[in-house]
Design an enzyme around this catalytic site. Structure first.
Site, short mmCIF file in Angstrom:
data_model
loop_
_atom_site.label_atom_id
_atom_site.label_comp_id
_atom_site.label_asym_id
_atom_site.label_seq_id
_atom_site.Cartn_x
_atom_site.Cartn_y
_atom_site.Cartn_z
N GLY A 10 0.84 -1.20 0.00
CA GLY A 10 0.00 0.00 0.00
C GLY A 10 0.87 1.25 0.00
O GLY A 10 1.90 1.29 0.68
N ASP A 74 1.22 -8.31 -6.44
CA ASP A 74 2.08 -8.92 -7.46
C ASP A 74 3.29 -9.60 -6.84
O ASP A 74 4.40 -9.08 -6.86
CB ASP A 74 2.52 -7.85 -8.47
CG ASP A 74 1.37 -7.41 -9.34
OD1 ASP A 74 0.76 -8.28 -9.97
OD2 ASP A 74 1.05 -6.21 -9.36
N ARG A 80 0.26 -13.40 -10.74
CA ARG A 80 -1.05 -13.52 -11.39
C ARG A 80 -0.91 -13.24 -12.89
O ARG A 80 -0.44 -12.19 -13.30
CB ARG A 80 -1.99 -12.48 -10.76
CG ARG A 80 -3.41 -12.56 -11.23
CD ARG A 80 -4.22 -11.51 -10.46
NE ARG A 80 -5.64 -11.69 -10.64
CZ ARG A 80 -6.32 -11.17 -11.64
NH1 ARG A 80 -5.71 -10.44 -12.56
NH2 ARG A 80 -7.63 -11.37 -11.73
N ASP A 114 5.29 -5.45 5.60
CA ASP A 114 5.64 -6.86 5.86
C ASP A 114 5.50 -7.75 4.63
O ASP A 114 6.36 -8.58 4.37
CB ASP A 114 4.86 -7.41 7.05
CG ASP A 114 3.39 -7.59 6.74
OD1 ASP A 114 2.86 -6.83 5.93
OD2 ASP A 114 2.78 -8.52 7.31
N THR A 136 4.95 1.77 6.11
CA THR A 136 3.52 1.44 6.21
C THR A 136 2.86 2.41 7.18
O THR A 136 3.45 2.78 8.20
CB THR A 136 3.25 0.00 6.70
OG1 THR A 136 1.87 -0.10 7.08
CG2 THR A 136 4.10 -0.43 7.88
N ASP A 138 0.62 1.51 9.00
CA ASP A 138 0.17 0.69 10.14
C ASP A 138 1.18 0.66 11.30
O ASP A 138 0.81 0.32 12.42
CB ASP A 138 -0.09 -0.75 9.69
CG ASP A 138 -1.07 -0.84 8.54
OD1 ASP A 138 -1.90 0.08 8.40
OD2 ASP A 138 -1.02 -1.82 7.77
N ASP A 140 3.38 -1.48 11.95
CA ASP A 140 3.27 -2.80 12.57
C ASP A 140 4.48 -3.71 12.31
O ASP A 140 4.36 -4.93 12.39
CB ASP A 140 1.98 -3.48 12.10
CG ASP A 140 1.94 -3.68 10.57
OD1 ASP A 140 2.85 -3.17 9.89
OD2 ASP A 140 1.01 -4.33 10.08
N ARG A 182 -4.83 -2.58 10.00
CA ARG A 182 -4.86 -4.05 9.94
C ARG A 182 -4.94 -4.66 11.35
O ARG A 182 -5.82 -4.32 12.10
CB ARG A 182 -3.67 -4.59 9.17
CG ARG A 182 -3.78 -4.31 7.68
CD ARG A 182 -2.91 -5.23 6.89
NE ARG A 182 -1.57 -5.28 7.43
CZ ARG A 182 -0.70 -6.23 7.16
NH1 ARG A 182 -1.03 -7.22 6.36
NH2 ARG A 182 0.51 -6.20 7.67
#
Ligand code: F6P
Length: 359
Positions: A10, A74, A80, A114, A136, A138, A140, A182
């Site tokens: 992100g 990805d 994908r 992460d 991030t 977050d 975290d 999250r």
């Protein structure tokens, strides 16, 4: 010497500030060449890259997002592919590695959280030389005290809480703000303290809604006819589960949380008889200009990462420990989930100033 850089996962405020610092230091201080891969590891798999010069990073210190593009779905080890409307997944890590070799990269700077850094770990196993930069909103990641982007997200959430106060007060309402993070409650906790929330609900402290209801009633007896609640997207009741909004296949963690704010608002309205409204802050937390704090942190991380490369200290992650920028080995320990300690000083300070956690 030539180094590569990519930004995965992100986006968050400050990525461009890191890129700017990396390019300026690598080119101006060391005379190296820098190539940037587009859209995270996708660019490494598809050999989609561009040369980055100081002219390319001019003026991007304050710009949100990432000029390289990013992707949180990805993974080269489970890539994908879509052909004639049919989706299949293939391990294209060998192709990515060949691309890095053909470029003659001394190392790859990986700016990520992460998921992206775990992917980098898998490449280290295959012989790629990597330097990690912790990113991030977050906050975290265990390997650093602070990830860049987090403090800007806290500022955004704090600003939202301040704005919600006026409506809450005027309409005698319960205003619930759902924030990201999250499985960690860092954004909710810090914005809740800074934004004067009455209740903070975080994943690390499962809540009992009856207690939250009592807090709201108690405020009413003190002539405070409104309450402000900040809920982390991963928060859940003592006897409940996290609320999952969607799944993104191909992503290192396909689970996307969201929806707990509405649940809390609906249940509290029933419990207290007070009108409740919910605001989901969503991706606003990831957007816009980085705060001054994050511009500085991002710059320090970018510069430190290039210095590590110059010293040949590969497979490490730059890290903030206290006030100091240092580095730690890039391994499973650093990408471990860093959660809010429920009995830690921050939670205690919040409790001492009257904030309810619902337990
Ligand atoms: O990890 C950053 C983050 O913004 C989380 O806080 C949030 O749960 C997730 O990413 C949202 O991901 P997406 O942009 O795929 O919806």
């Amino acid at each position: 010497m030539k180094i590569g850089v990519l930004t995965g996962g992100g986006d968050c405020p400050g990525i461009n500030a890191v890129l700017r610092a990396v390019v300026k230091t690598a080119v101006n201080e060391y005379g190296w060449e820098v190539v940037g891969f587009r859209d995270g590891f996708r660019g490494l798999v598809l050999n989609d890259f561009c040369r980055l010069t100081p002219a390319d990073v001019m003026g991007i210190l304050v710009r949100g997002g990432t000029i390289l593009g990013s992707s949180n779905r990805d993974n080269p080890f489970h890539f994908r592919l879509e052909e004639n409307g049919r989706v299949r997944y293939e391990d294209l890590s060998g192709q990515a590695l060949r691309n890095a070799e053909e470029q003659g990269l001394a190392c790859l700077l990986v700016i990520g959280g992460d998921g992206t850094l775990n992917c980098a770990l898998d490449f280290i196993e295959k012989g790629l030389r990597v330097i990690g930069i912790p990113k991030t909103i977050d906050n975290d990641l265990s390997g650093t005290d602070l990830t860049f982007g987090f403090m800007t997200a806290v500022d955004t959430a704090t600003d939202a809480l301040e704005k919600l106060h006026t409506t809450a007060e005027s309409h005698h309402r319960i205003m619930v703000l759902e924030v990201m993070g999250r499985y960690a409650g860092w954004i909710a906790l810090q914005s809740g303290i800074a934004g004067g929330a009455d209740v903070i609900l975080i994943p690390e402290i499962p809540y009992d809604l009856a207690r939250v209801g009592r807090k709201i009633q108690e405020r009413k007896t003190k002539e405070k006819s409104f309450s402000i609640i900040v809920v982390a997207e991963g928060a859940h009741a003592e006897d409940g589960e996290m609320v999952v909004r969607r799944r993104v296949e191909g992503s290192p963690d396909p689970v996307r949380l969201g929806g707990i704010g509405q649940r809390v608002a609906t249940d509290l309205e029933k419990l207290t008889g007070n009108e409740a409204r919910v605001t989901i802050l969503g991706h606003l937390q990831r957007g816009g200009k980085p705060s001054a704090f994050d511009r500085i942190l991002a710059t320090r991380y970018g510069v430190a990462a290039v210095h590590l490369a110059a010293k040949g200290e590969f497979n490490r992650m730059v890290s903030l420990q206290g006030q100091t920028i240092t580095s730690v080995p890039l391994d499973k320990e650093v990408t471990k989930l860093k959660r809010v300690p429920p009995a830690g000083e921050l939670v205690q300070a919040a409790r001492n100033t009257g904030i309810e956690f619902g337990n």
